[in-house]
Scaffold this motif. Structure first.
Motif, PDB file in Angstrom:
ATOM      1  N   LEU A 459       0.756  -1.259   0.007  1.00 14.69           N
ATOM      2  CA  LEU A 459      -0.044  -0.004   0.072  1.00 14.69           C
ATOM      3  C   LEU A 459       0.733   1.160   0.015  1.00 14.69           C
ATOM      4  CD1 LEU A 459      -2.936  -1.006   2.421  1.00 14.69           C
ATOM      5  CD2 LEU A 459      -2.830  -0.831   0.142  1.00 14.69           C
ATOM      6  N   MET A 460       2.009   0.877   0.694  1.00 15.18           N
ATOM      7  CA  MET A 460       2.772   2.419   0.746  1.00 15.18           C
ATOM      8  C   MET A 460       3.514   2.603  -0.808  1.00 15.18           C
ATOM      9  SD  MET A 460       6.848   2.347   2.443  1.00 15.18           S
ATOM     10  CE  MET A 460       7.488   1.095   1.124  1.00 15.18           C
ATOM     11  N   ILE A 461       4.061   1.614  -1.451  1.00 13.73           N
ATOM     12  CA  ILE A 461       4.596   1.816  -2.460  1.00 13.73           C
ATOM     13  C   ILE A 461       3.642   2.215  -3.551  1.00 13.73           C
ATOM     14  CG2 ILE A 461       4.382  -0.548  -3.805  1.00 13.73           C
ATOM     15  CD1 ILE A 461       7.336   1.897  -3.649  1.00 13.73           C
ATOM     16  N   ILE A 462       2.269   1.881  -3.539  1.00 13.56           N
ATOM     17  CA  ILE A 462       1.220   2.428  -4.467  1.00 13.56           C
ATOM     18  C   ILE A 462       0.860   3.669  -4.258  1.00 13.56           C
ATOM     19  CG2 ILE A 462      -1.410   2.276  -4.864  1.00 13.56           C
ATOM     20  CD1 ILE A 462      -1.024  -0.868  -4.403  1.00 13.56           C
ATOM     21  N   ALA A 463       0.995   4.243  -2.948  1.00  7.60           N
ATOM     22  CA  ALA A 463       0.746   5.474  -2.474  1.00  7.60           C
ATOM     23  C   ALA A 463       1.726   6.517  -3.166  1.00  7.60           C
ATOM     24  CB  ALA A 463       0.577   5.701  -1.220  1.00  7.60           C
ATOM     25  N   MET A 464       3.043   5.992  -2.874  1.00  7.95           N
ATOM     26  CA  MET A 464       4.310   6.859  -3.577  1.00  7.95           C
ATOM     27  C   MET A 464       4.249   6.836  -4.924  1.00  7.95           C
ATOM     28  SD  MET A 464       7.239   4.863  -0.992  1.00  7.95           S
ATOM     29  CE  MET A 464       8.573   5.990  -2.023  1.00  7.95           C
ATOM     30  N   ILE A 465       3.822   5.875  -5.691  1.00 11.04           N
ATOM     31  CA  ILE A 465       3.711   5.999  -7.168  1.00 11.04           C
ATOM     32  C   ILE A 465       2.655   6.857  -7.335  1.00 11.04           C
ATOM     33  CG2 ILE A 465       3.059   4.806  -9.304  1.00 11.04           C
ATOM     34  CD1 ILE A 465       4.412   2.108  -7.993  1.00 11.04           C
ATOM     35  N   TYR A 466       1.594   6.955  -6.837  1.00  7.91           N
ATOM     36  CA  TYR A 466       0.464   7.717  -7.331  1.00  7.91           C
ATOM     37  C   TYR A 466       0.722   9.181  -6.812  1.00  7.91           C
ATOM     38  CZ  TYR A 466      -4.226   9.747  -7.427  1.00  7.91           C
ATOM     39  OH  TYR A 466      -5.433  10.416  -7.507  1.00  7.91           O
ATOM     40  N   SER A 467       1.247   9.452  -5.523  1.00  8.40           N
ATOM     41  CA  SER A 467       1.677  10.815  -5.341  1.00  8.40           C
ATOM     42  C   SER A 467       2.750  11.222  -6.062  1.00  8.40           C
ATOM     43  CB  SER A 467       1.985  10.663  -3.692  1.00  8.40           C
ATOM     44  OG  SER A 467       3.130   9.927  -3.590  1.00  8.40           O
ATOM     45  N   TYR A 468       3.746  10.481  -6.534  1.00 14.04           N
ATOM     46  CA  TYR A 468       4.747  10.696  -7.285  1.00 14.04           C
ATOM     47  C   TYR A 468       4.484  11.274  -8.712  1.00 14.04           C
ATOM     48  CZ  TYR A 468       8.972  10.814 -10.387  1.00 14.04           C
ATOM     49  OH  TYR A 468      10.025  11.031 -11.263  1.00 14.04           O
ATOM     50  N   GLN A 469       3.541  10.686  -9.368  1.00 14.50           N
ATOM     51  CA  GLN A 469       2.826  11.075 -10.745  1.00 14.50           C
ATOM     52  C   GLN A 469       2.179  12.341 -10.648  1.00 14.50           C
ATOM     53  OE1 GLN A 469       0.698   7.282 -11.582  1.00 14.50           O
ATOM     54  NE2 GLN A 469       2.502   6.310 -12.534  1.00 14.50           N
ATOM     55  N   ASN A 470       1.305  12.410  -9.569  1.00 12.29           N
ATOM     56  CA  ASN A 470       0.534  13.574  -9.470  1.00 12.29           C
ATOM     57  C   ASN A 470       1.237  14.937  -9.206  1.00 12.29           C
ATOM     58  OD1 ASN A 470      -2.528  13.072  -9.508  1.00 12.29           O
ATOM     59  ND2 ASN A 470      -1.708  11.271  -8.517  1.00 12.29           N
ATOM     60  N   PHE A 471       2.316  14.769  -7.997  1.00  5.57           N
ATOM     61  CA  PHE A 471       3.232  15.847  -7.864  1.00  5.57           C
ATOM     62  C   PHE A 471       4.111  16.140  -8.882  1.00  5.57           C
ATOM     63  CE2 PHE A 471       6.269  18.416  -5.490  1.00  5.57           C
ATOM     64  CZ  PHE A 471       5.504  19.015  -4.435  1.00  5.57           C
ATOM     65  N   TYR A 472       4.557  14.976  -9.947  1.00  6.56           N
ATOM     66  CA  TYR A 472       5.645  15.258 -10.783  1.00  6.56           C
ATOM     67  C   TYR A 472       4.814  16.252 -11.896  1.00  6.56           C
ATOM     68  CZ  TYR A 472       9.110  14.609 -14.522  1.00  6.56           C
ATOM     69  OH  TYR A 472      10.073  14.788 -15.442  1.00  6.56           O
ATOM     70  N   SER A 473       3.555  15.797 -12.438  1.00  9.23           N
ATOM     71  CA  SER A 473       2.690  16.565 -13.377  1.00  9.23           C
ATOM     72  C   SER A 473       2.513  18.102 -12.831  1.00  9.23           C
ATOM     73  CB  SER A 473       1.415  15.860 -13.342  1.00  9.23           C
ATOM     74  OG  SER A 473       0.569  16.157 -12.144  1.00  9.23           O
ATOM     75  N   LEU A 474       2.677  18.437 -11.556  1.00 11.18           N
ATOM     76  CA  LEU A 474       2.466  19.709 -11.099  1.00 11.18           C
ATOM     77  C   LEU A 474       3.665  20.582 -11.064  1.00 11.18           C
ATOM     78  CD1 LEU A 474       0.124  19.386  -8.116  1.00 11.18           C
ATOM     79  CD2 LEU A 474      -0.496  20.238 -10.361  1.00 11.18           C
ATOM     80  N   SER A 475       4.873  19.689 -10.538  1.00  9.66           N
ATOM     81  CA  SER A 475       6.019  20.334 -10.457  1.00  9.66           C
ATOM     82  C   SER A 475       7.286  20.048 -11.445  1.00  9.66           C
ATOM     83  CB  SER A 475       6.680  20.092  -8.886  1.00  9.66           C
ATOM     84  OG  SER A 475       7.067  18.726  -9.128  1.00  9.66           O
ATOM     85  N   SER A 476       6.964  19.039 -12.222  1.00 12.09           N
ATOM     86  CA  SER A 476       8.136  18.608 -13.307  1.00 12.09           C
ATOM     87  C   SER A 476       9.524  18.397 -12.625  1.00 12.09           C
ATOM     88  CB  SER A 476       8.060  19.409 -14.385  1.00 12.09           C
ATOM     89  OG  SER A 476       6.781  19.605 -15.031  1.00 12.09           O
ATOM     90  N   SER A 477       9.502  18.060 -11.129  1.00 12.39           N
ATOM     91  CA  SER A 477      10.723  17.954 -10.582  1.00 12.39           C
ATOM     92  C   SER A 477      10.914  16.497  -9.862  1.00 12.39           C
ATOM     93  CB  SER A 477      10.866  19.061  -9.393  1.00 12.39           C
ATOM     94  OG  SER A 477      12.118  18.731  -8.463  1.00 12.39           O
TER      95      SER A 477
END
Length: 514
Positions: A459-477
Motif C-alpha cells: 500500500l505504501m509503494i502504491i501511494a508513493m507511485i500515485y503521489s509521485y505521478q501527481n506531484f511530478y505533473s505539477l512540479s516537473s521535478s
C-alpha cells in the motif's frame, strides 16, 4: 524509563548512527570541495589500508568485552568486570603496538609496493597513532555496551565525528595546503583528532563509583586472568577472522570484477565505471538499513550474554524474536522501495538512472542481508561466533566463485556478480537461521512479522507511485516528487502498522519501561 532497556538502547544507537552518517556525508561534500579530486583520491587510497589495520584489533575484541562484561555484570562480579576490561585493553594495546611497529618499519615497502604511490608516505605515517587510539576507544565503547549504558558510547561517536570535522575543515579553510599530499595528510590527521576527543570523553565518563558500589556488586568467585583471557580470544578471534574475510573479499571484488568484465568484452573504462556504480553508489544505499540492524546487534549481544549467564532462556528467545521482527519491519519496506522506486532514488541522489537498475536487482537480497546481520549478533551473544564465521566464509566462497566464473561469460556479464551476491546472502542467512533454531525456539508469527508488513509496504509503494505521478505533473521535478512521495509513503506505512496492530505502541512503551 531504564536506560538499560533493550528497545531504548536500540532506538538511541539507531538515531546516533543516523546523525553520525549524516555528518560524515556532509563532511565528505565539503572536504571534496576544499581539497579537490586528487587529494580525495590519495585519501581514498590510504583509508582502506587503515581500515584493514584497525580491523585486526577492533573487530572482535570490543564485541568480546561487551559480551563478557555483560555476563560478569549479571553475576554481580565486580572483580570479573575489571579483569575483562584490563585484559582486553592489554590485548588491544599489544596488538595495536605490533601493528604500529610493523607500519613504521615497513612504510617504504607499503607505499611503494602495496599502495604503489610514493606520495602516500606522510599520509600512511599519520595512520600509525590512529591504530592505538581507535583500539582503546573501541574497547571502552564495548565496555559501556556490556554495562548496557548506551549513552556514553553513543555520545562518543558523535564527539569523534564532530571534532574530526571541525579540525579538518577549520584548518583547510584558514590554511589551504600547498599540494594534494598535504591536504590528504590533514584529512588523515583529522581521524586521530576525532578519535582522541572521543577516547577522552569515554575515559571521563568511566564511572568508577557505579562499578564499585557494594549495593550493586558483591564479591563472588572470579575466573583467573588466564581463563578470562582465553574467553576473550575464543570470542574475538573468530569475529576478527570473519571481518578480515569481509575486507579481503571487498578487496578481491575491487580487483576481480573490472578484470573479469574485460574478459567478458567490456572496455577498461566501461568495466571500471560499472564497478564504481555498483560498489560506490548502489551498495552504500543498500546498506542504509544497517543503521537499525547495527544498533540491534550492538545491543543484543550484551543482553543475550547477560541472560544466558543466569540461564534465562525465555528472555533470550523473546529478545531474539523481537530483534528479528524489528529487522523485518525495516527490511521489507526498504526492499520494496528499492526494487520499484530505485530508479527515481538513483536519479535523485547520483544523477545516474542506471545505478537504479543495479540497486533494484541487489535489493532482492536486502531482507536476507539484514536478517543475517541480526542473526549473527544473536549467535555472537550466545557464544556461537565460530559457527557464524564458518557460515560467512561459505557464503563468501560462493560469491567469489560466481564473480570469477560467471562474470567473464558474456551471457551473464555483471549479472554474474548479482547472482553471486544474492546466492551468498541467502546462503549465509539460511545457515545462520538453522544454527540459531538448533539452540532456541523463535516465537515469530508469520502473519505479524511478514504478511502485515508486506501488505503495508505494498500500500505504501502504491501511494508513493500515485503521489509521485501527481506531484511530478505539477512540479516537473523528480527530486521534489521523490521526496514528497517518500514522506507520504513512510507515514502511510507507519499508520497501517498501527491500525493493524503490527506495531503495538502500548506494548512498546511498556517494553521501554521494563
Amino acid at each position: 524509563m531504564k536506560k538499560s532497556s533493550f528497545i531504548f538502547g536500540t532506538v538511541l544507537l539507531a538515531l546516533v548512527n543516523v546523525v553520525v552518517r549524516s555528518l560524515g556525508f556532509i563532511y565528505r561534500i565539503f572536504l571534496s570541495r576544499l581539497i579537490g579530486a586528487t587529494a580525495i583520491g590519495l585519501y581514498q587510497m590510504v583509508f582502506p589500508f587503515l581500515m584493514v589495520l584497525i580491523t585486526i584489533p577492533t573487530a572482535g575484541i570490543p564485541i568480546a568485552v561487551s559480551k563478557l562484561v555483560a555476563k560478569e555484570k549479571s553475576l554481580h562480579n565486580r572483580e570479573g568486570i575489571y579483569k575483562v576490561l584490563l585484559l582486553a585493553l592489554s590485548l588491544g594495546g599489544i596488538t595495536s603496538f605490533i601493528l604500529s611497529v610493523f607500519v613504521s618499519l615497513k612504510i617504504d615497502f607499503i607505499v611503494n609496493q602495496i599502495l604503489k604511490n610514493p606520495d602516500l608516505y606522510y599520509p600512511v605515517l599519520w595512520t600509525i597513532p590512529t591504530i592505538s587510539i581507535v583500539t582503546f576507544s573501541s574497547i571502552l565503547r564495548g565496555f559501556f555496551y556490556g554495562l548496557k549504558e548506551m549513552a556514553p558510547a553513543a555520545s562518543a561517536q558523535i564527539i569523534e565525528q564532530f571534532f574530526r570535522i571541525v579540525f579538518v575543515l577549520t584548518y583547510l579553510y584558514y590554511k589551504i595546503p600547498s599540494n594534494p599530499v598535504a591536504a590528504a595528510t590533514i584529512a588523515i590527521i583529522g581521524i586521530s583528532i576525532g578519535e582522541i576527543a572521543g577516547l577522552l570523553y569515554l575515559v571521563f565518563r568511566f564511572n568508577f563509583k557505579k562499578i564499585i558500589t557494594k549495593s550493586h556488586y558483591i564479591r563472588t568467585y572470579s575466573d583467573s586472568s588466564l581463563e578470562i583471557f582465553n574467553h576473550l580470544l575464543f570470542v574475538a578471534v573468530p569475529i576478527t577472522l570473519s571481518r578480515l574475510v569481509s575486507v579481503v573479499m571487498q578487496t578481491a571484488n575491487s580487483i576481480l570484477i573490472p578484470q573479469r568484465l574485460q574478459v567478458a568484452g567490456y572496455s577498461s573504462v566501461a568495466a571500471i565505471e560499472t564497478f564504481g556504480k555498483i560498489s560506490g553508489m548502489a551498495m552504500p544505499l543498500l546498506y542504509l538499513p544497517f543503521t537499525v540492524t547495527t544498533a540491534l546487534v550492538l545491543n543484543i549481544i550484551p543482553n543475550i550474554s547477560e541472560q544466558l549467564a543466569i540461564n534465562n532462556w525465555k528472555d533470550v528467545e523473546y529478545k531474539s524474536s523481537l530483534a528479528l521482527r524489528i529487522t523485518l519491519l525495516v527490511a521489507i519496506p526498504t526492499t520494496i522501495i528499492y526494487a520499484i522506486f530505485g530508479h527515481h532514488l538513483a536519479q535523485l541522489i547520483y544523477g545516474h538512472e542506471d545505478v537504479g537498475r543495479y540497486l533494484s536487482i541487489i535489493s532482492y537480497g536486502m531482507i536476507f542481508l539484514c536478517m543475517q546481520h541480526t542473526l549473527s549478533g544473536i549467535l555472537h551473544g550466545m557464544g556461537k561466533q565460530i559457527a557464524t564465521t564458518i557460515n560467512y566464509i561459505l557464503g563468501m566462497m560462493l560469491q567469489l566463485y560466481c564473480t570469477y566464473f560467471l562474470i567473464p561469460n558474456p551471457r551473464y556479464g555483471i549479472n554474474g556478480f548479482f547472482i553471486g551476491f544474492l546466492l551468498a546472502t541467502f546462503t549465509i542467512f539460511a545457515l545462520n537461521l538453522i544454527t540459531l533454531m538448533r539452540h532456541i525456539k523463535l516465537n515469530i508469527s508469520f502473519m505479524q512479522a511478514v504478511l502485515k508488513p508486506a501488505f503495508a509496504s505494498l500500500l505504501m509503494i502504491i501511494a508513493m507511485i500515485y503521489s509521485y505521478q501527481n506531484f511530478y505533473s505539477l512540479s516537473s521535478s523528480n527530486a521534489w516528487s521523490t521526496v514528497v512521495s517518500s514522506i507520504i509513503g513512510g507515514c502511510l506505512y507507519l499508520f497501517i502498522l498501527l491500525i493493524t496492530k503490527t506495531f503495538d505502541i502500548n506494548r512498546l512503551i511498556n517494553t521501554i519501561k521494563e
